[in-house]
Write an enzyme that holds these catalytic residues in place. Structure first.
Site, short mmCIF file in Angstrom:
data_model
loop_
_atom_site.label_atom_id
_atom_site.label_comp_id
_atom_site.label_asym_id
_atom_site.label_seq_id
_atom_site.Cartn_x
_atom_site.Cartn_y
_atom_site.Cartn_z
N HIS A 96 43.48 47.05 48.70
CA HIS A 96 44.70 46.23 48.73
C HIS A 96 45.05 45.74 47.33
CE1 HIS A 96 42.63 42.23 48.58
NE2 HIS A 96 41.68 42.83 49.28
N ASP B 5 47.05 42.97 46.72
CA ASP B 5 47.34 41.54 46.61
C ASP B 5 46.09 40.73 46.29
OD1 ASP B 5 46.44 42.09 49.33
OD2 ASP B 5 47.02 40.04 49.84
N ASP C 101 38.91 41.24 43.58
CA ASP C 101 39.23 41.41 44.99
C ASP C 101 40.75 41.56 45.10
OD1 ASP C 101 39.40 41.36 47.75
OD2 ASP C 101 38.93 39.23 47.93
N GLU D 98 46.74 41.99 52.39
CA GLU D 98 45.46 41.94 53.09
C GLU D 98 44.91 40.52 53.12
OE1 GLU D 98 40.98 42.20 53.44
OE2 GLU D 98 42.25 41.31 51.89
N GLU D 99 45.12 39.78 52.04
CA GLU D 99 44.53 38.44 51.93
C GLU D 99 45.13 37.45 52.91
OE1 GLU D 99 41.96 37.84 50.46
OE2 GLU D 99 41.71 39.09 48.70
N ASP E 170 36.25 47.69 49.19
CA ASP E 170 36.56 46.26 49.09
C ASP E 170 35.31 45.42 49.34
OD1 ASP E 170 38.06 43.95 48.77
OD2 ASP E 170 38.95 44.02 50.78
N HIS F 298 38.28 34.82 45.13
CA HIS F 298 39.20 33.75 45.52
C HIS F 298 39.05 32.49 44.67
CE1 HIS F 298 39.86 35.43 49.90
NE2 HIS F 298 39.85 36.37 48.97
#
Length: 416
Positions: free
Chosen positions: A83, A85, A146, A180-181, A203, A386
Site C-alpha cells: 500500500h 498510504d 510502512d 490500507e491504513e 508489509d 506509525h
C-alpha cells in the site's frame, strides 16, 4: 543465490518516502486523499520506463501492472501487493530520510528533535542489525517504511526480473493500493482485472517473517439513550447517557482483555471513541481475537457489562450493534498450503531463517484472501511504524527483494 543483482530498493525508498501519502479516515472519497496518487503516478511512470507496458493508475487510486510470463509452463499467476498510504497517526509531510551507517548498538538521536532517540533497550529488534545501515526520519515525522519499504522492494524486484530475462517465471501481477491504513485498502480493487491466482502482501516487520494468520475483527457501537432533564430540577429524574457510557468503559476488565494487557494470541476489547450529550451518547469499540468463537465471547462479555450498568439506570436503554470488519486469513490459506510453503522456501533460499508468525492486526491480504485471492504477508523490514521512531535497514530491504525474486522462481520450478 541470485547473481548479477544490483539493488535499487534503497534509492527508490528514499525518494518515495518524501512524497506525502497520508490517508484520511474522515474522508468519504476514494481514495481518501488525492495526494496518494502523487506516488502512484510516479510508480506507473517508473514501471512503464522499465518496460512494464500495461502499468496504469485507475480512478480509485489502484496501480495495476503485469510482467508477462517467460516460461513455457502454465504457471499460476501470482501477485505482489503493497500500500502507498501512510498512517493518519503521525505526519507524513516533509519526511527527511536519513541513513545511519554501520549500526553498532548505539543510541540514534534524530537531528530535528533531539528528544526523539532510538534506543536498543526500547527497540530490541535493533539487536539483529549490528553492522547494518539504518534508515530513519529526522524526528518530526514518521518515516513511511510502512509500507513504502514494501513498495520499493516490489519495484526493485520488478526491475530485476525485467532486466534479467534468463530468470524463468510465470505471469507476475503488481498491485499498489491506497487507504490500507484506514481499513479501506481493498474497497474498490478489481480482482477480475488483476487476474491473479495467488498473492502476497509485502508489509511485514521482522526479517524472515511470513505471516499467515491475522486477528479476526469486529467493530461494536453502543448507542445509549438516557433521560435528559433541566439540571436544576433533575433529582431522581436525570439519567445521563454520558455517565452511562463512562460507567461502561470503567467496568471493562482492568488486568485483561485490553491492548495494554495482552500479547501473543490473546484478544481484546478496546474502546476507540466516545461522544454525546446527556440525552444520547455513543461508544465505539474494536474487538479482536484469532478465533471467531473467542471474538463472539468478547462481544458477549461487553454486552453483559453494558446490561449490568443499565440495571442502575431503569429509564434508559442502549442499542448494541456489531459490525464485521475482517476475519483470520488462516482459514483460507490452510486450503492452499503451497502458497505459504513456497514463501517459506523463498525466504530460506535468500539465506534467511524463515519465521512463520501471526499478526496482531490485519492486512490487505486478510481481506483479499476472503475475496478469493489467498494472500499471506511477507516481511518488508519495517519497524516501529506509525510514529517518529519508525525505521528500516538497507540490508533487510535488499533481502526482501531477493525473497520476492526467489518466490517467482519457485512457482515456476514447482509447476509441472
Amino acid at each position: 543465490m541470485l547473481t548479477n543483482y544490483k539493488n535499487t530498493s534503497t534509492e527508490r525508498f528514499l525518494r518515495y518516502v518524501q512524497i506525502d501519502t497520508q490517508s484520511d479516515p474522515n474522508s468519504s472519497s476514494q481514495p481518501s486523499t488525492l495526494k496518494q496518487k502523487d506516488l502512484s503516478k510516479v510508480l506507473v511512470q517508473e514501471l512503464i520506463e522499465m518496460g512494464v507496458k500495461d502499468a496504469h493508475l485507475d480512478e480509485f487510486g489502484y496501480v495495476y501492472a503485469t510482467i508477462p510470463s517467460n516460461s513455457a509452463k502454465n504457471v499460476p499467476v501470482i501477485c505482489f501487493c503493497s500500500h502507498v498510504d501512510t498512517s493518519p497517526d503521525c505526519s507524513g509531510a516533509g519526511v527527511k530520510p536519513i541513513i545511519h551507517p554501520n549500526y553498532q548498538g548505539h543510541d540514534i538521536v534524530l537531528p530535528d528533535d533531539h528528544s526523539q532517540i532510538l534506543k536498543l533497550t526500547e527497540h530490541p529488534d535493533l539487536a539483529y542489525q549490528y553492522g547494518n545501515d539504518i534508515i530513519t526520519a529526522s524526528g518530526t515525522t514518521l518515516l513511511g517504511a510502512d509500507n513504502k519499504a514494501g513498495v520499493a522492494e516490489i519495484m526493485d524486484a520488478a526491475y530485476h526480473l525485467v532486466n534479467n530475462p534468463d530468470i524463468a517465471h510465470g505471469t507476475i501481477k503488481i498491485l499498489f493500493t491506497p487507504d490500507e491504513e484506514i481499513g479501506r485498502g481493498t474497497a474498490a480493487v478489481d480482482l477480475q482485472k488483476l487476474g491473479a491466482d495467488f498473492g502476497y502482501t509485502i508489509d511485514g516487520e521482522t526479517l524472515g517473517s511470513l505471516e499467515d494468520e491475522t486477528f479476526s475483527a469486529d467493530g461494536v457501537k453502543i448507542t445509549i439513550h438516557g433521560v435528559s432533564q433541566h439540571p436544576g430540577f433533575a433529582k431522581g429524574r436525570m439519567e445521563s447517557a454520558l455517565k452511562i457510557a463512562a460507567d461502561i468503559v470503567a467496568n471493562l476488565p482492568k488486568d485483561s482483555l485490553s491492548p495494554e494487557t495482552t500479547e501473543g494470541m490473546e484478544g481484546f476489547i478496546h474502546p476507540v471513541g466516545i461522544s454525546g450529550m446527556v440525552e444520547t451518547a455513543t461508544i465505539e469499540f474494536i474487538i479482536r481475537d484469532f478465533s471467531e468463537e473467542k471474538l463472539h465471547a468478547h462481544e458477549a462479555k461487553l454486552k453483559e457489562i453494558m446490561e449490568g450498568v443499565l440495571a442502575n439506570y431503569p429509564h434508559s436503554k442502549a442499542i448494541f450493534e456489531v459490525f464485521e470488519q475482517y476475519r483470520n486469513m488462516k482459514e483460507v490459506l490452510d486450503k492452499t498450503p503451497q502458497v505459504t510453503a513456497y514463501a517459506l522456501e523463498a525466504i530460506q533460499r535468500s539465506g534467511i531463517e524463515a519465521k512463520q508468525m501471526s499478526i496482531r492486526g490485519g492486512t490487505d491480504g486478510s481481506r483479499l484472501s476472503f475475496m478469493g485471492l489467498p494472500c499471506p504477508n511477507i516481511f518488508a523490514g519495517e519497524h516501529a511504524f506509525h510514529g517518529k521512531h519508525e525505521w528500516v535497514s538497507v540490508q533487510d530491504m535488499e533481502k526482501a527483494t531477493k525473497t520476492i525474486i526467489n518466490l517467482c522462481k519457485i512457482w515456476e520450478e514447482k509447476t509441472q
